[in-house]
Write an enzyme that holds these catalytic residues in place. Structure first.
Site, short mmCIF file in Angstrom:
data_model
loop_
_atom_site.label_atom_id
_atom_site.label_comp_id
_atom_site.label_asym_id
_atom_site.label_seq_id
_atom_site.Cartn_x
_atom_site.Cartn_y
_atom_site.Cartn_z
N GLU A 1 0.84 -1.20 0.00
CA GLU A 1 0.00 0.00 0.00
C GLU A 1 0.88 1.25 0.00
O GLU A 1 1.77 1.37 0.83
CB GLU A 1 -0.93 -0.02 1.23
CG GLU A 1 -2.00 -1.09 1.08
CD GLU A 1 -2.55 -1.62 2.39
OE1 GLU A 1 -2.51 -0.91 3.41
OE2 GLU A 1 -3.05 -2.77 2.40
N GLU B 1 -4.93 -6.77 1.91
CA GLU B 1 -3.77 -7.55 2.34
C GLU B 1 -3.92 -9.03 2.00
O GLU B 1 -2.96 -9.67 1.54
CB GLU B 1 -3.53 -7.40 3.84
CG GLU B 1 -2.95 -6.04 4.25
CD GLU B 1 -4.01 -4.98 4.47
OE1 GLU B 1 -5.21 -5.29 4.36
OE2 GLU B 1 -3.64 -3.82 4.75
N ASP C 1 1.12 -5.62 12.09
CA ASP C 1 -0.26 -5.83 12.53
C ASP C 1 -1.18 -6.17 11.36
O ASP C 1 -2.18 -6.86 11.53
CB ASP C 1 -0.76 -4.56 13.22
CG ASP C 1 0.25 -4.03 14.23
OD1 ASP C 1 0.03 -4.18 15.43
OD2 ASP C 1 1.29 -3.48 13.81
N PHE C 2 -0.84 -5.66 10.18
CA PHE C 2 -1.73 -5.89 9.03
C PHE C 2 -1.52 -7.28 8.42
O PHE C 2 -2.35 -7.73 7.62
CB PHE C 2 -1.55 -4.79 7.97
CG PHE C 2 -1.67 -3.39 8.52
CD1 PHE C 2 -2.45 -3.13 9.64
CD2 PHE C 2 -1.00 -2.33 7.92
CE1 PHE C 2 -2.55 -1.85 10.17
CE2 PHE C 2 -1.10 -1.04 8.44
CZ PHE C 2 -1.88 -0.80 9.56
N HIS D 1 -1.66 -1.39 16.33
CA HIS D 1 -0.68 -0.78 15.43
C HIS D 1 0.71 -0.71 16.06
O HIS D 1 1.58 -0.01 15.56
CB HIS D 1 -1.09 0.64 15.03
CG HIS D 1 -2.19 0.71 14.01
ND1 HIS D 1 -3.45 0.24 14.23
CD2 HIS D 1 -2.19 1.23 12.75
CE1 HIS D 1 -4.20 0.47 13.16
NE2 HIS D 1 -3.46 1.07 12.24
C1 LIG Z 1 -5.71 -3.77 7.41
C2 LIG Z 1 -5.10 -2.42 7.37
N1 LIG Z 1 -4.29 -2.09 6.35
C3 LIG Z 1 -3.71 -0.88 6.29
C4 LIG Z 1 -3.95 0.05 7.26
C5 LIG Z 1 -3.28 1.42 7.20
N2 LIG Z 1 -4.28 2.44 6.84
C6 LIG Z 1 -4.92 3.13 7.80
S1 LIG Z 1 -6.08 4.14 7.15
C7 LIG Z 1 -5.71 3.68 5.59
C8 LIG Z 1 -6.47 4.27 4.45
C9 LIG Z 1 -7.92 4.01 4.57
O1 LIG Z 1 -8.61 4.54 3.48
P1 LIG Z 1 -10.17 4.63 3.46
O2 LIG Z 1 -10.75 3.30 3.80
O3 LIG Z 1 -10.57 5.23 2.18
O4 LIG Z 1 -10.52 5.61 4.68
P2 LIG Z 1 -10.08 7.15 4.86
O5 LIG Z 1 -8.73 7.17 5.46
O6 LIG Z 1 -10.13 7.81 3.56
O7 LIG Z 1 -11.07 7.70 5.82
C10 LIG Z 1 -4.68 2.75 5.57
C11 LIG Z 1 -4.10 2.15 4.38
C12 LIG Z 1 -4.78 -0.33 8.33
N3 LIG Z 1 -5.03 0.50 9.35
N4 LIG Z 1 -5.36 -1.55 8.35
#
Ligand SMILES: Cc1ncc(C[n+]2csc(CCOP(=O)(O)OP(=O)(O)O)c2C)c(N)n1
Ligand SMILES: [Mg+2]
Lengths: 325, 323
Positions: free
Chosen positions: A29, A59, A84-85, A128
């Site tokens: 990502e 993932e 964690d992911f 996290h």
């Molecule tokens: C399983 C997982 N993968 C990656 C992350 C890291 N992460 C946190 S928020 C995010 C983006 C989320 O995007 P979206 O669902 O569009 O929500 P937004 O942030 O736009 O509110 C990522 C990749 C995570 N918290 N959990």
């Protein structure tokens, strides 16, 4: 030898391996975005976004896809952003990648590396801020590298990428800014060989990942009291160099094992069990362990510090082992 | 203007607007405090720009209905009635925080208000929402569960599995997707196979609808309709609201990353959900100022409460592991 950061060592290893072998590619990502992924973004510029490939937040999907690509002859290096992911992708990590070769009677190999930045101390909380290397070390068919300095980060990552088996490559985020000498040229560090990071004769401090620098600091503190501590780093916990660790402990007779993961079922439990079996008669004190207390990692900094290992906790454990009659 | 606007009492519109202001100011303040350093513990993800979504959804729910939110959950929490002082205290790492400073911003919860938590593993709240929907179906009291999630989360397997479960069991769940166009630095038009995420509902034999996420009444209408279906035992609906986040993704991210430019930002800002609501509701200058002043007072009280609260004893880290 040039001094570089741990984080730069990772990037160098990736760059050199991608240059050496066009089958190596990076996925994860935001891997090509400089502000989010400073370690891999420059690789996207150099090798293009087909080989340094952004994924959706999927993932399970992209880890499974990496296993497939590995079976079909490529060498994916996944960037999991946080260990964690990986828990969202445990089927390909724990059920598929490590077992496929075995289940299919050796017909395939899975040259897959999963980089898992991890660790607490930054108030990231229960989901996290974990350190999970001990989870992976108990899965037959997976290798687990836990570098503690820049040179090992580079050398072990090269070995991980060249390995024909799946490797979990743990990166403690607290180590990214740490600077150390890294040999120039193509230096790969073999798996399963512990390294003595400081020589000593009174006690052995075995550190895993983030706890190696803590052990070195503890050794310094003990030295001011005239105690000579040896610091040993297993560098990979699967395979685990029990001979190398035992060589040090048979010399000192006393040992502390420190890790950031949780105490219960931790790396230290495996190491202590191996050492007591090998050295029962020559141990002068029970093997002490320092690890995270058995609770989720709280966000609040004082509570977090209470839960996580520290130089002070390692020093205290060493004194306890030294005071043992 | 939606037909049912007339059915809203003036007070309800006023409360909706005030909640939007409350969210906006909470987020601005949280960001400001975060940037000062050493006050807010852990990371934060602010939702400024997305207020019409939070308020449009929660104004269509009762206290007994459930929400489950995400890492970007302050707005949803506030709209569901989460207590502000305790929420601020959680961000400050104080013992009076909703989660006793163990969860921080990414895990705000106020179960007494039907807020079953912010869930920071992207996608993880949706299967749990299905389960709460199942419990509600067992209860037979007509309650509804709403998971909020992002465009990014709609690419997790958890979303697809949950939609299917809710569809086959006709669970009272309204999937509310805030398509703010980015998941961290990844644009939805790269990461997502469809332009309108709502079309994914078709794969699960459920209705899907896309609404203007900057228009609180449009969101409210769509959710009210879906809630009606859910309460009637007709199963899930997927609602996608097109919206935009004004700040960067999180603590490390600047407002304009490499993934968006100022022109795009300005285009969205021109349809600011607060301004849209002011026009829709026909609010006067005096009314607007009245709401703003009331919110400033509430927030000042919340901050004062958080500041005055003690930090937890370190040993409290060992509590609440088992019940
Ligand atoms: C399983 C997982 N993968 C990656 C992350 C890291 N992460 C946190 S928020 C995010 C983006 C989320 O995007 P979206 O669902 O569009 O929500 P937004 O942030 O736009 O509110 C990522 C990749 C995570 N918290 N959990
Ligand atoms: Mg988004």
């Amino acid at each position: 030898m040039p001094n570089i950061k741990f984080s730069e060592a990772i990037t160098e290893a990736l760059r050199e391996e991608m240059e050496r072998d066009e089958k190596v590619f990076v996925m994860g990502e935001d891997v090509s975005t400089p502000s989010v992924s400073p370690l891999t973004a420059e690789l996207a510029e150099r090798f293009g976004t087909a080989r340094v490939r952004n994924t959706p937040i999927s993932e399970l999907g992209f880890t499974g896809a990496a296993v497939g690509a590995a079976m079909a002859g490529y060498r994916p290096v996944l960037d999991m952003r946080l260990v964690d992911f990986t828990l969202v992708a445990m089927d390909p990590i724990a059920n598929q990648a490590p077992k496929l070769r075995y289940m299919l009677g050796g017909q395939v190999s899975i040259p897959l590396v999963i980089r898992t930045p991890q660790g607490g101390g930054v108030q990231n909380g229960p989901t996290h801020g974990q350190a999970l290397e001990s989870w992976f070390m108990k899965i037959p068919g997976l290798k687990v590298a836990v570098p503690s300095d820049a040179a090992d980060a580079k050398g072990l990552l090269k070995t991980a990428i060249r390995d024909d088996n799946p490797v979990i490559f743990t990166e403690y985020r607290s180590l990214y800014p740490s600077v150390g000498p890294v040999p120039e040229g193509d230096v790969a560090i073999p798996f399963g060989k512990a390294a003595v990071k400081r020589e000593g004769s009174d006690i052995t401090l075995i550190g895993v990942g983030s706890e190696v620098p803590h052990c070195l600091e503890a050794a310094e503190a003990l030295a001011s009291d005239g105690i000579s501590a040896e610091v040993v780093d297993p560098r990979t916990i699967s395979p685990l160099d029990t001979e190398g660790l035992a060589a040090s402990v048979s010399k000192t007779g006393r040992c502390v094992v420190a890790e950031q993961g949780h105490l219960h079922g931790g790396v230290g439990a495996e190491i202590a069990a191996a050492l007591q079996a090998m050295l029962f008669g020559s141990l002068k004190a029970p093997i002490e362990r320092v690890a995270a207390l058995n609770t989720p990692i709280p966000v609040q900094p004082k509570m977090e510090a209470f839960v996580l290992p520290s130089v002070e906790k390692i020093t205290a454990a060493a004194r306890k082992a030294l005071d043992y009659a | 203007m939606p037909e049912s606007k007339g059915t809203f009492r003036k007070e309800k519109l006023g409360e909706m607007y005030r909640t939007m202001v409350r969210i906006r100011r909470f987020e601005e303040m949280a960001q400001e405090l975060f940037e000062k350093g050493g006050i807010i513990r852990g990371g934060i993800h602010v939702s400024a720009g997305q207020e019409a979504c939070s308020v449009g959804v929660c104004s269509a729910l009762n206290n007994e209905d459930a929400i489950l939110t995400t890492h970007r959950g302050h707005g949803h929490s506030i709209a569901k009635g989460t207590r502000l002082p305790e929420m601020m205290a959680e961000l400050f790492g104080k013992v009076t925080g909703l989660c006793h400073a163990k969860g921080g911003s990414m895990h705000i919860a106020d179960v007494s208000k039907g807020h079953y938590g912010a869930h920071s593993i992207v996608g993880s709240n949706m299967p749990m929402a299905a389960g709460i929907g199942l419990a509600f179906q067992f209860n037979g009291r007509g309650q509804v569960a709403v998971p909020f999630f992002g465009d990014g989360a709609s690419n997790q397997g958890a979303f697809h599995e949950s939609m299917n479960l809710c569809a086959i069991w006709k669970l009272p769940v309204v999937f509310f997707c805030e398509n703010n166009h980015f998941a961290s630095s990844t644009r939805a038009d790269y990461s997502t196979s469809v332009e309108d995420i709502s079309t994914r509902a078709q794969g699960y034999g459920s209705p899907g609808i896309t609404v203007d996420g900057m228009d609180v009444l449009a969101v409210h209408e769509a959710v009210a309709e879906a809630v009606k279906r859910a309460r009637a035992g007709e199963g899930p609906t997927l609602i996608e609201a097109k919206t935009y986040r004004y700040y960067g993704h999180s603590r490390l991210d600047k407002k304009f990353g490499s993934y968006r430019d100022e022109a795009e930002w300005n285009k969205w800002k021109a349809r600011d959900p607060l301004t849209v609501a002011e026009k829709l509701f026909g609010l006067t200058e005096t009314e607007i100022e009245g709401h703003q002043a009331a919110v400033e007072k509430e927030l000042a009280e919340a901050v004062a409460f958080a500041e005055a609260s003690p930090e937890p004893e370190p040993e409290m880290a060992l509590e609440d592991i088992f019940g």
